[in-house]
Write an enzyme that holds these catalytic residues in place. Structure first.
Site, PDB file in Angstrom:
ATOM      1  N   GLY A  14      51.983  43.105  33.316  1.00 19.07           N
ATOM      2  CA  GLY A  14      51.019  42.524  32.301  1.00 19.07           C
ATOM      3  C   GLY A  14      51.266  41.299  31.931  1.00 19.07           C
ATOM      4  CB  SER A  15      51.933  38.144  34.660  1.00 20.08           C
ATOM      5  OG  SER A  15      50.709  39.025  35.906  1.00 20.08           O
ATOM      6  CG  ASN A  16      46.447  39.064  34.775  1.00 20.60           C
ATOM      7  OD1 ASN A  16      46.161  38.123  34.033  1.00 20.60           O
ATOM      8  ND2 ASN A  16      46.789  39.456  35.724  1.00 20.60           N
ATOM      9  CG  LEU A  92      45.945  49.017  38.670  1.00 21.42           C
ATOM     10  CD1 LEU A  92      46.742  49.135  39.279  1.00 21.42           C
ATOM     11  CD2 LEU A  92      44.819  47.836  39.333  1.00 21.42           C
ATOM     12  CG  ASN A 109      38.225  44.909  35.602  1.00 20.19           C
ATOM     13  OD1 ASN A 109      39.119  44.503  35.600  1.00 20.19           O
ATOM     14  ND2 ASN A 109      38.041  44.232  37.246  1.00 20.19           N
ATOM     15  CG  HIS A 111      39.224  42.609  41.564  1.00 19.90           C
ATOM     16  ND1 HIS A 111      39.245  43.286  41.753  1.00 19.90           N
ATOM     17  CD2 HIS A 111      39.047  42.154  43.123  1.00 19.90           C
ATOM     18  CE1 HIS A 111      39.814  44.161  43.122  1.00 19.90           C
ATOM     19  NE2 HIS A 111      38.911  43.294  43.791  1.00 19.90           N
ATOM     20  CG  ASP A 152      36.105  45.848  40.858  1.00 17.98           C
ATOM     21  OD1 ASP A 152      36.885  45.569  39.576  1.00 17.98           O
ATOM     22  OD2 ASP A 152      36.953  46.224  42.194  1.00 17.98           O
ATOM     23  CD  GLU A 181      45.066  38.301  39.163  1.00 21.91           C
ATOM     24  OE1 GLU A 181      45.870  39.052  38.517  1.00 21.91           O
ATOM     25  OE2 GLU A 181      45.559  38.568  40.500  1.00 21.91           O
TER      26      GLU A 181
HETATM   27  C1  GAR Z   1      46.355  42.118  38.617  1.00 19.66           C
HETATM   28  O1  GAR Z   1      46.741  40.618  40.263  1.00 19.66           O
HETATM   29  C2  GAR Z   1      45.456  41.899  38.604  1.00 19.66           C
HETATM   30  O2  GAR Z   1      44.090  41.137  39.018  1.00 19.66           O
HETATM   31  C3  GAR Z   1      45.190  42.951  39.457  1.00 19.66           C
HETATM   32  O3  GAR Z   1      46.636  43.757  38.797  1.00 19.66           O
HETATM   33  C4  GAR Z   1      47.233  43.314  38.455  1.00 19.66           C
HETATM   34  C5  GAR Z   1      48.032  42.760  37.707  1.00 19.66           C
HETATM   35  O4  GAR Z   1      48.934  42.259  37.261  1.00 19.66           O
HETATM   36  N1  GAR Z   1      44.009  44.159  39.174  1.00 19.66           N
HETATM   37  C6  GAR Z   1      43.487  45.192  39.845  1.00 19.66           C
HETATM   38  O5  GAR Z   1      43.202  45.111  40.890  1.00 19.66           O
HETATM   39  C7  GAR Z   1      42.454  45.881  39.615  1.00 19.66           C
HETATM   40  N2  GAR Z   1      40.965  45.810  40.358  1.00 19.66           N
HETATM   41  P1  GAR Z   1      50.139  41.999  36.344  1.00 19.66           P
HETATM   42  O6  GAR Z   1      49.739  43.679  35.309  1.00 19.66           O
HETATM   43  O7  GAR Z   1      51.366  41.316  35.815  1.00 19.66           O
HETATM   44  O8  GAR Z   1      48.707  41.386  34.939  1.00 19.66           O
END
Ligand code: GAR
Length: 211
Positions: A14-16, A92, A109, A111, A152, A181
């Site tokens: 969940g850093s995003n 995911l 989204n 990616h 995607d 990101e």
């Molecule tokens: C991120 O790198 C995001 O881009 C990727 O999962 C990670 C989640 O990080 N998403 C995908 O690959 C989607 N196809 P986070 O939980 O720290 O945000």
């Protein structure tokens, strides 16, 4: 302008999500995160949401019967929220097409590659960076896009590249790309909430100058 209602879907750390929370709290994104939905009960993102007092729940991927019931579960969780924007922030699972249809033009989204490379079914998280390194490409990056009925393939909102160096591993590349990101997802949500994104077929037009 009234604040838009945002739902964030997550699967992992969940850093995003955290970047979005911080930008909402700072008034950069003119919206309110009303709900966080995870497809994994152990996702740390759920804890991040709870710490902020944001309603958070899990629709467990493992307990899922079929695509249709997953779609109905998602719809019923969002029924009272009626989100203006749904952000897939490291989510995911693939969304059922009926769900995507219902929220057409309102789902974005993030990616961790330069779409249309290293994306689609099977390319997620660390697998994306592994693919990039094994192929030997010299640049990768991140993409924020609208979600359509395929994986995607939706219209691209923002992209930024990084150099892939000879000593990069999937881990170092992920570390390089993650801050990009965070920047792109926040900027895309900001532009969406400011109503500066306009869909024109496959193209996304951005009104004004991006700062
Ligand atoms: C991120 O790198 C995001 O881009 C990727 O999962 C990670 C989640 O990080 N998403 C995908 O690959 C989607 N196809 P986070 O939980 O720290 O945000």
């Amino acid at each position: 302008m009234p604040k838009l209602k945002i739902a964030v879907f997550v699967s992992g750390s969940g850093s995003n999500l955290q970047a979005l929370i911080d930008a909402v709290n700072a008034g950069i994104i003119k919206g309110q995160i009303e709900i966080v939905i995870s497809d994994r009960p152990d996702a740390y993102a759920l804890q991040r949401a709870e710490e902020q007092g944001i309603p958070a729940l899990c629709i467990d991927k493992k307990a899922r019967r079929d695509e249709a019931s997953f779609g109905l579960q998602l719809m019923s969780c969002l029924a009272s929220v009626k989100p203006d924007l749904i952000i897939l922030a490291g989510f995911l699972s693939i969304l059922p097409s009926k769900f995507v249809e219902e929220y057409q033009g309102k789902i974005i989204n993030i990616h961790p590659s330069l779409i249309p490379a290293f994306c689609g079914k099977g390319y997620y998280g660390e697998k994306v960076h592994r693919g990039v390194i094994e192929y030997g490409v010299k640049i990768s990056g991140a993409t924020v896009h609208f979600v359509d009925e395929n994986t995607d393939t939706g219209p691209i909102i923002l992209q930024q590249a990084v150099e892939v160096t000879a000593d990069d591993t999937p881990e170092t590349l992920a570390k390089k790309i993650l801050p990009i990101e965070h920047k792109l997802i926040v900027k895309a949500a900001e532009l969406f909430c400011d109503k500066r994104l306009q869909l024109d077929g496959r193209k996304v037009k951005i009104r004004g100058v991006i700062k």
